[in-house]
Design an enzyme around this catalytic site. Structure first.
Site, PDB file in Angstrom:
ATOM      1  CB  CYS A 156      -0.967  -0.024   1.177  1.00  0.00           C
ATOM      2  SG  CYS A 156      -0.194  -0.460   2.761  1.00  0.00           S
TER       3      CYS A 156
HETATM    4  N1  NDP Z   1      -4.736  -4.065   4.841  1.00  0.00           N
HETATM    5  C1  NDP Z   1      -4.109  -3.382   3.875  1.00  0.00           C
HETATM    6  O1  NDP Z   1      -4.253  -2.157   3.760  1.00  0.00           O
HETATM    7  C2  NDP Z   1      -3.246  -4.090   2.896  1.00  0.00           C
HETATM    8  C3  NDP Z   1      -2.913  -5.425   3.020  1.00  0.00           C
HETATM    9  N2  NDP Z   1      -2.099  -6.015   2.113  1.00  0.00           N
HETATM   10  C4  NDP Z   1      -1.683  -7.412   2.283  1.00  0.00           C
HETATM   11  O2  NDP Z   1      -2.798  -8.259   2.060  1.00  0.00           O
HETATM   12  C5  NDP Z   1      -2.679  -9.403   2.896  1.00  0.00           C
HETATM   13  C6  NDP Z   1      -3.942  -9.461   3.754  1.00  0.00           C
HETATM   14  O3  NDP Z   1      -3.992  -8.312   4.554  1.00  0.00           O
HETATM   15  P1  NDP Z   1      -5.309  -7.875   5.354  1.00  0.00           P
HETATM   16  O4  NDP Z   1      -6.488  -8.003   4.499  1.00  0.00           O
HETATM   17  O5  NDP Z   1      -4.975  -6.585   5.976  1.00  0.00           O
HETATM   18  O6  NDP Z   1      -5.319  -9.030   6.476  1.00  0.00           O
HETATM   19  P2  NDP Z   1      -6.457  -9.501   7.477  1.00  0.00           P
HETATM   20  O7  NDP Z   1      -5.751  -9.786   8.748  1.00  0.00           O
HETATM   21  O8  NDP Z   1      -7.574  -8.543   7.510  1.00  0.00           O
HETATM   22  O9  NDP Z   1      -6.941 -10.875   6.819  1.00  0.00           O
HETATM   23  C7  NDP Z   1      -6.080 -11.997   6.722  1.00  0.00           C
HETATM   24  C8  NDP Z   1      -6.818 -13.114   6.008  1.00  0.00           C
HETATM   25  O10 NDP Z   1      -5.941 -14.233   5.851  1.00  0.00           O
HETATM   26  C9  NDP Z   1      -6.577 -15.414   6.377  1.00  0.00           C
HETATM   27  N3  NDP Z   1      -5.510 -16.266   6.908  1.00  0.00           N
HETATM   28  C10 NDP Z   1      -4.700 -16.008   7.942  1.00  0.00           C
HETATM   29  N4  NDP Z   1      -3.782 -17.003   8.078  1.00  0.00           N
HETATM   30  C11 NDP Z   1      -4.054 -17.903   7.104  1.00  0.00           C
HETATM   31  C12 NDP Z   1      -3.458 -19.141   6.707  1.00  0.00           C
HETATM   32  N5  NDP Z   1      -2.391 -19.650   7.329  1.00  0.00           N
HETATM   33  N6  NDP Z   1      -4.018 -19.819   5.672  1.00  0.00           N
HETATM   34  C13 NDP Z   1      -5.094 -19.331   5.005  1.00  0.00           C
HETATM   35  N7  NDP Z   1      -5.697 -18.154   5.337  1.00  0.00           N
HETATM   36  C14 NDP Z   1      -5.160 -17.452   6.361  1.00  0.00           C
HETATM   37  C15 NDP Z   1      -7.517 -14.891   7.433  1.00  0.00           C
HETATM   38  O11 NDP Z   1      -8.532 -15.858   7.666  1.00  0.00           O
HETATM   39  P3  NDP Z   1      -9.347 -15.922   9.063  1.00  0.00           P
HETATM   40  O12 NDP Z   1     -10.223 -14.720   9.109  1.00  0.00           O
HETATM   41  O13 NDP Z   1     -10.086 -17.195   8.950  1.00  0.00           O
HETATM   42  O14 NDP Z   1      -8.287 -15.912  10.129  1.00  0.00           O
HETATM   43  C16 NDP Z   1      -8.044 -13.632   6.750  1.00  0.00           C
HETATM   44  O15 NDP Z   1      -9.016 -13.969   5.805  1.00  0.00           O
HETATM   45  C17 NDP Z   1      -1.406  -9.238   3.711  1.00  0.00           C
HETATM   46  O16 NDP Z   1      -0.341  -9.910   3.102  1.00  0.00           O
HETATM   47  C18 NDP Z   1      -1.180  -7.752   3.675  1.00  0.00           C
HETATM   48  O17 NDP Z   1       0.185  -7.458   3.844  1.00  0.00           O
HETATM   49  C19 NDP Z   1      -1.638  -5.341   1.035  1.00  0.00           C
HETATM   50  C20 NDP Z   1      -1.927  -4.029   0.863  1.00  0.00           C
HETATM   51  C21 NDP Z   1      -2.731  -3.288   1.801  1.00  0.00           C
HETATM   52  C1  X2W Z   2      -1.186   0.589   9.246  1.00  0.00           C
HETATM   53  C2  X2W Z   2      -0.373  -0.662   9.029  1.00  0.00           C
HETATM   54  O1  X2W Z   2      -0.082  -1.395   9.958  1.00  0.00           O
HETATM   55  N1  X2W Z   2       0.008  -0.910   7.796  1.00  0.00           N
HETATM   56  C3  X2W Z   2       0.762  -2.071   7.410  1.00  0.00           C
HETATM   57  C4  X2W Z   2       1.051  -1.998   5.950  1.00  0.00           C
HETATM   58  C5  X2W Z   2      -0.090  -2.511   5.109  1.00  0.00           C
HETATM   59  C6  X2W Z   2       0.115  -3.907   4.683  1.00  0.00           C
HETATM   60  O2  X2W Z   2      -0.684  -4.766   4.951  1.00  0.00           O
HETATM   61  O3  X2W Z   2       1.267  -4.207   4.068  1.00  0.00           O
HETATM   62  P1  X2W Z   2       1.488  -4.585   2.588  1.00  0.00           P
HETATM   63  O4  X2W Z   2       1.016  -3.428   1.790  1.00  0.00           O
HETATM   64  O5  X2W Z   2       2.954  -4.828   2.489  1.00  0.00           O
HETATM   65  O6  X2W Z   2       0.812  -5.842   2.212  1.00  0.00           O
HETATM   66  C7  X2W Z   2       2.104  -2.138   8.105  1.00  0.00           C
HETATM   67  O7  X2W Z   2       2.705  -1.115   8.365  1.00  0.00           O
HETATM   68  O8  X2W Z   2       2.590  -3.260   8.286  1.00  0.00           O
END
Ligand code: NDP
Ligand code: X2W
Length: 339
Positions: A156
């Protein structure tokens, strides 16, 4: 492409914040169909609206537990998998899916960094070795051809920083080290409850100073070292970054304008704006808004995105559109967000 040619997809991590945004975008997309939505193996099967009641009556997709014995069935039924999983889980699962011929768009950081030693240092685990190179999908700069088996969707903060800096990188002085100061809403930390992201604990604070895993990713994406300081703010979604740069001596205003225009004139999801953007104007949208101001040989850029959309789910879908030769904005402009 006709409705019969709809591309079947699966979302892993669909119970999480970026996963549910993807689920909703795919549910509304004219060319993709959501065949499976998986949570972790610990989940009981239930409609996604049990977790996100705002979807009740609008999207009754079943959220299921993921177990690897579903892999053969999945390979028969889906063409594309989106992984919105923790980095280690993606690192483990992506190669298994690719081996089954499923195209993977990985939202985690597992495959973003090109240098395995830098990856090990940033993430604390070894990057899986793959026979093919994994493209880094900064959407406005990538040219997917529909043959890549695995695509790394940028982080992000790196999306915001790289979209702001890349167009003008040839105008920077040789010794410029861009300073990227960014604030994110707490959805950036995901759905899992943690004390440091609980409502009573979040105000506005820097974290990961000179040690965040996105520092090497931004450096890789812009082709030079950067200083990066993320901050956590007390709002739900969005990232606002202010970036400070030193220009070469001879750079004029027209060169900056021309450089941005050359990159973004035909890119509808990047908007050059005439005053500093707010989080509010991008929250719930797939846009990246960029403003800049030159002060002598310094350039200040203000850039805003929604971390869950342009910084995650919408960018992944933009890349999938590109992969299947669809217009980049297909399914992105009319839909809105879940959270
Ligand atoms: N949040 C953000 O702004 C951003 C996130 N990302 C990336 O996207 C990915 C997800 O982030 P985010 O949506 O914030 O995470 P969340 O914590 O909101 O969701 C994680 C998801 O992964 C599932 N999960 C966790 N462990 C496992 C496993 N071992 N096997 C299968 N499923 C699993 C969880 O399932 P359950 O609910 O059943 O535990 C849940 O659906 C991360 O890699 C993050 O770095 C990238 C850009 C931005
Ligand atoms: C506010 C906050 O905690 N932000 C996350 C970054 C968002 C994320 O999930 O990381 P990726 O974009 O690499 O997947 C962090 O700093 O770790």
């Amino acid at each position: 492409m006709t409705k019969q040619e709809t591309i079947q997809c699966a979302v892993f991590g669909a119970s999480g914040y970026s996963g549910v945004e993807l689920l909703w975008l795919l549910h509304n997309h004219p060319n993709f169909s959501l065949a499976y939505a998986f949570g972790s193996s610990a989940r009981e099967a239930e409609p996604i609206s049990a977790l996100y009641p705002q979807l009740q009556g609008r999207c009754d997709v079943l959220l299921q537990a993921w177990h690897s014995d579903l892999l053969p069935q999945l390979a028969q039924q889906v063409r594309v998998a989106f992984l919105a999983l923790p980095h280690e889980a993606s690192a483990e699962l992506a190669p298994l899916l690719v081996a089954q011929g499923i195209v993977v768009f990985d939202l985690s950081g597992a495959f973003r960094l090109k240098n395995p030693a830098v990856h090990q240092e940033a993430y604390g685990f070894a990057q899986p070795k793959l026979s093919q190179t994994v493209p880094y999908g900064l959407a406005e700069f990538s040219q997917l051809n529909g043959h890549e088996p695995l695509i790394a969707v940028p982080g992000c903060y790196p999306t915001a920083a790289a979209l702001a800096i890349r167009p003008i990188r040839q105008l920077l002085s040789d010794n410029c080290v861009p300073i990227v100061n960014a604030v994110s809403g707490v959805s950036g930390a995901g759905r899992k409850a943690q004390p440091h992201t609980s409502f009573c604990e979040v105000s506005l604070q820097a974290y990961g100073v000179a040690s965040h895993r996105h520092q090497p990713e931004i450096a890789q994406a812009v082709g030079r070292d950067v200083l990066f300081v993320p901050h956590l703010g007390n709002f739900m979604r969005g990232i606002l970054a202010t970036i400070y740069l030193q220009l070469k001596d001879e750079v004029r205003a027209s060169a900056i304008e021309d450089s941005y225009a050359a990159c973004y004139a035909d890119q509808p999801l990047v908007r050059m704006v005439q005053k500093p953007p707010s989080i509010q104007q991008v929250a719930g949208t797939p846009f990246c808004d960029i403003y800049y101001k030159q002060h002598q040989q310094q350039l200040i850029i203000c850039v805003a995105i929604d971390n869950l959309l342009k910084g995650a789910a919408a960018q992944a879908l933009q890349l999938a559109n590109q992969y299947f030769s669809l217009p980049s904005t297909t399914g992105l402009l009319q839909v809105g967000a879940v959270l």
